[in-house]
Design an enzyme around this catalytic site. Structure first.
Site, mmCIF file in Angstrom:
data_model
loop_
_atom_site.group_PDB
_atom_site.id
_atom_site.type_symbol
_atom_site.label_atom_id
_atom_site.label_comp_id
_atom_site.label_asym_id
_atom_site.label_seq_id
_atom_site.Cartn_x
_atom_site.Cartn_y
_atom_site.Cartn_z
ATOM 1 N N HIS A 119 0.855 -1.170 -0.093
ATOM 2 C CA HIS A 119 0.054 -0.008 -0.058
ATOM 3 C C HIS A 119 0.948 1.222 -0.016
ATOM 4 O O HIS A 119 2.146 1.196 0.302
ATOM 5 C CB HIS A 119 -1.010 0.001 1.112
ATOM 6 C CG HIS A 119 -1.859 -0.890 0.920
ATOM 7 N ND1 HIS A 119 -3.042 -1.181 2.075
ATOM 8 C CD2 HIS A 119 -2.106 -1.920 0.133
ATOM 9 C CE1 HIS A 119 -3.708 -2.094 1.547
ATOM 10 N NE2 HIS A 119 -3.187 -2.707 0.476
ATOM 11 N N GLU A 171 0.615 4.171 1.635
ATOM 12 C CA GLU A 171 1.035 4.571 3.106
ATOM 13 C C GLU A 171 2.449 3.702 3.546
ATOM 14 O O GLU A 171 3.190 4.467 4.049
ATOM 15 C CB GLU A 171 0.178 4.361 4.128
ATOM 16 C CG GLU A 171 -1.256 4.910 3.887
ATOM 17 C CD GLU A 171 -2.293 4.015 3.120
ATOM 18 O OE1 GLU A 171 -3.511 4.103 3.672
ATOM 19 O OE2 GLU A 171 -1.965 3.162 2.261
ATOM 20 N N CYS A 230 -6.089 0.966 5.575
ATOM 21 C CA CYS A 230 -6.647 -0.433 5.963
ATOM 22 C C CYS A 230 -6.042 -0.343 7.405
ATOM 23 O O CYS A 230 -5.356 0.257 7.925
ATOM 24 C CB CYS A 230 -6.219 -1.321 5.085
ATOM 25 S SG CYS A 230 -4.528 -1.806 5.287
ATOM 26 N N CYS A 236 -2.284 -0.934 7.462
ATOM 27 C CA CYS A 236 -1.800 0.642 7.164
ATOM 28 C C CYS A 236 -1.932 1.595 8.634
ATOM 29 O O CYS A 236 -0.922 2.226 9.003
ATOM 30 C CB CYS A 236 -2.039 1.193 6.024
ATOM 31 S SG CYS A 236 -1.356 0.510 4.660
#
Length: 162
Positions: A79, A81, A117, A120
């Protein structure tokens, strides 16, 4: 001509970073900023050296009709992040702000209402980031204090009778 706000300036940059994404579903871009300096950037894509979904021409989660937010273990991407956090020294992330934008890969339009999520969120908390600002439209955004993610621990829902 009206000058763009500082927040939208950084969100514009995060949105441009999202254009590097190799996800066939949603293209995320993130930047970490502290004291008006960009510390790092990240977008969602396969780990270095591995083939991206765009290279393979298929998204396994799409192929299996897996809804958004489920079965991340089948996703090839790291992801945005997480990639931004991996690229930054922790001492520079303490009390920093993470700016994030998401583009629907199919339509090219901004995706409103997105959020990090659970995995993250944990990484953002541990990185010492103070707030996350997420773009919803070209002008609208949400500011999320990371302390909210600590106090409202969504990892406890349905666990241990909570």
């Amino acid at each position: 001509m009206e000058r763009v706000s500082k927040i939208n300036y950084y969100l514009d940059i995060a949105q441009t970073v999202a254009e590097r994404s190799t996800c066939m579903r949603r293209m995320f871009g993130a930047i970490i900023v502290k004291n008006d300096s960009i510390i790092s950037t990240g977008y969602n894509g396969a780990p270095r050296g591995r083939k991206n979904c765009t290279d393979l021409g298929v998204c396994m989660r799409d192929k299996l009709n897996i809804p958004r937010g489920e079965r991340y273990e089948l996703c090839r991407s790291i992801h945005a992040e997480a990639n931004a956090i991996i690229a930054a020294p922790r001492d520079q992330m303490l009390d920093a702000t993470l700016y994030m934008a998401c583009i629907d890969a199919r339509t090219g339009e901004l995706s409103a209402g997105t959020c990090s999520c659970m995995m993250c969120k944990r990484q953002v908390i541990n990185a010492g980031i103070k707030e996350v600002i997420i773009r919803d439209t070209k002008e609208d955004y949400r500011v999320i204090p990371v302390s909210d993610w600590i106090e409202n621990d969504d990892s406890l829902s349905g666990v241990f009778g909570y």
